[in-house]
Scaffold this active site. Structure first.
Site, short mmCIF file in Angstrom:
data_model
loop_
_atom_site.label_atom_id
_atom_site.label_comp_id
_atom_site.label_asym_id
_atom_site.label_seq_id
_atom_site.Cartn_x
_atom_site.Cartn_y
_atom_site.Cartn_z
N SER A 1 -4.00 -0.73 6.66
CA SER A 1 -3.98 0.11 5.46
C SER A 1 -5.33 0.27 4.79
CB SER A 1 -2.98 -0.45 4.46
OG SER A 1 -3.29 -1.79 4.16
N LYS B 1 7.56 3.59 1.82
CA LYS B 1 6.35 4.43 1.84
C LYS B 1 6.76 5.85 2.25
CE LYS B 1 3.41 0.40 2.75
NZ LYS B 1 3.25 -0.03 1.35
N HIS C 1 2.32 1.76 7.71
CA HIS C 1 1.42 2.89 7.46
C HIS C 1 1.40 3.87 8.63
CE1 HIS C 1 0.01 1.38 3.64
NE2 HIS C 1 0.14 0.18 4.19
N1 PLP Z 1 3.14 -4.46 5.80
C1 PLP Z 1 2.16 -3.62 5.47
C2 PLP Z 1 1.11 -3.29 6.48
C3 PLP Z 1 2.10 -3.08 4.17
O1 PLP Z 1 1.12 -2.25 3.83
C4 PLP Z 1 3.12 -3.43 3.24
C5 PLP Z 1 3.12 -2.90 1.86
O2 PLP Z 1 2.14 -2.72 1.22
C6 PLP Z 1 4.12 -4.29 3.64
C7 PLP Z 1 4.12 -4.79 4.93
C8 PLP Z 1 5.23 -4.68 2.71
O3 PLP Z 1 6.12 -3.61 2.60
P1 PLP Z 1 7.22 -3.56 1.45
O4 PLP Z 1 6.59 -2.85 0.31
O5 PLP Z 1 8.38 -2.85 2.04
O6 PLP Z 1 7.53 -4.98 1.13
#
Ligand code: PLP
Length: 340
Positions: free
Chosen positions: A208, A267, A236
């Site tokens: 990200s 997202k 992402h």
């Molecule tokens: N994994 C990644 C790469 C993320 O960017 C995020 C959220 O920012 C998550 C996991 C966690 O996702 P969630 O918001 O559904 O807990």
């Protein structure tokens, strides 16, 4: 009270000594926490939260600012968080299934709505089965300790998301960390890990912070060579990467070579909340039995499930929405003026 020569000594009752101790513990807590907060301010890493007063979208209203503000920082990749059909589906689910289940899944928290979303997710990712969590953070926290034991090894990209790092911490497998996107280092770690029963390579599909895409084809080649499983976090990528928005594995032509996909509903897929694991049925069955964030946390609220379900329908009906992200990115890049 008793007398010692000139002075009267007052003995406090036990409850009042208890209160005094509690107050001093609180004072100590405040001192420690204030010092920590000062450190964050001093380091310039203090995070201020802006207060949005509208729906999430490309234009938002923010408390303290007049007029609409162009929003570049949400992960609302396809604009589906304010899509009328997605919102309506959430409202319909709220009306039909209620606000929530007041229960975890295995007690009385599973509705047909949850099962149908899991089936849709599995179909979308072309995997055998899928399991829902309250978030992808939970999905990442809940998978590794179930899948891997001290006999096994986990080999993780050093820049993986915090939730992966926490999930890896919770698991008792042998831990290896390879340099970010570095296939040579990954291979070295795979060689070292040959002594263990199973090996799991763990990487974000898209990272990200800088948008780096993991070299999944080469990672899968190494996984074949060293008999390892491949796990990707697709938060992402899900919904917009690849010709049909299936993600990094579709983009790089390895959908049938990546074994486990974790991703978020929070997202591109409507943006409400929720996460999941999609993968082999046996693994999903085991997660339902053993994964702690699944077993010991409330089920996803029906309106949230309704929104995500509609987002997936829209994406599976046609690949036009998935493609909007690529065309908008291209257009935006073409009008950016390089800063010298
Ligand atoms: N994994 C990644 C790469 C993320 O960017 C995020 C959220 O920012 C998550 C996991 C966690 O996702 P969630 O918001 O559904 O807990």
């Amino acid at each position: 009270m008793f007398y010692t020569g000139l002075f009267a000594v007052v003995r406090c009752p036990a409850w009042s000594r208890g209160i005094t101790r509690a107050r001093s513990a609180l004072a100590q807590l405040n001192t420690v926490v204030e010092a920590e907060l000062e450190g964050i301010r001093g380091a310039g890493t203090w995070k201020n939260e802006r207060i949005i007063t509208s729906k999430q979208g490309p234009h938002i209203r923010v408390e303290g600012s007049s007029g609409a503000i162009v929003n570049f920082c949400a992960n609302n990749y396809l604009g589906l968080s304010s899509d009328p059909a997605v919102i309506q589906s959430g409202i319909d689910a709220l009306n039909q299934y209620g606000a929530g289940l007041s229960s975890v899944r295995f007690i009385c928290g599973t509705q047909n709505l949850h099962k149908s979303l899991e089936a849709k997710i599995a179909k979308f990712h072309q995997r055998e089965d899928a399991i829902l969590y309250a978030s992808c953070f939970d999905a990442n926290a809940g998978i590794f300790e179930v899948l891997l034991t001290p006999e096994d090894a986990i080999i993780s990209d050093e820049l993986n998301h915090a939730s992966i790092i926490d999930g890896v911490r919770l698991c008792k497998a042998n831990k290896y960390r390879y340099k970010h996107l570095d296939l040579r280092d990954l291979e070295a770690k795979l060689k070292e890990a040959q002594k263990h029963r199973m090996r799991l390579i763990v990487t974000d599909g898209v990272f990200s912070m800088d948008g780096d895409v993991a070299p999944l084809k080469e990672i899968c080649d190494l996984s074949d060579k060293y008999n390892a499983l491949v796990f990707i976090d697709e938060c992402h990528a899900t919904g917009f990467l690849g010709p049909n928005g299936r993600g990094t594995d579709e983009l790089l032509g390895v959908m049938d070579r990546v074994h486990i996909v974790n991703s978020t509903l929070g997202k591109a897929l409507g943006g409400a909340a929720g996460g999941y694991t999609a993968g082999p049925k046996a693994l999903v069955d085991l997660l339902r039995q053993r994964s702690r964030p699944y077993l010991f946390s409330n089920t996803l609220p029906p309106p949230v499930v309704g929104c995500a379900s509609k987002a997936l329908d829209l994406l599976m009906d046609s690949n036009t929405i998935a493609q909007t992200m690529a065309s908008k990115t291209k257009r935006y890049k073409s009008i950016l003026i390089p800063v010298s």
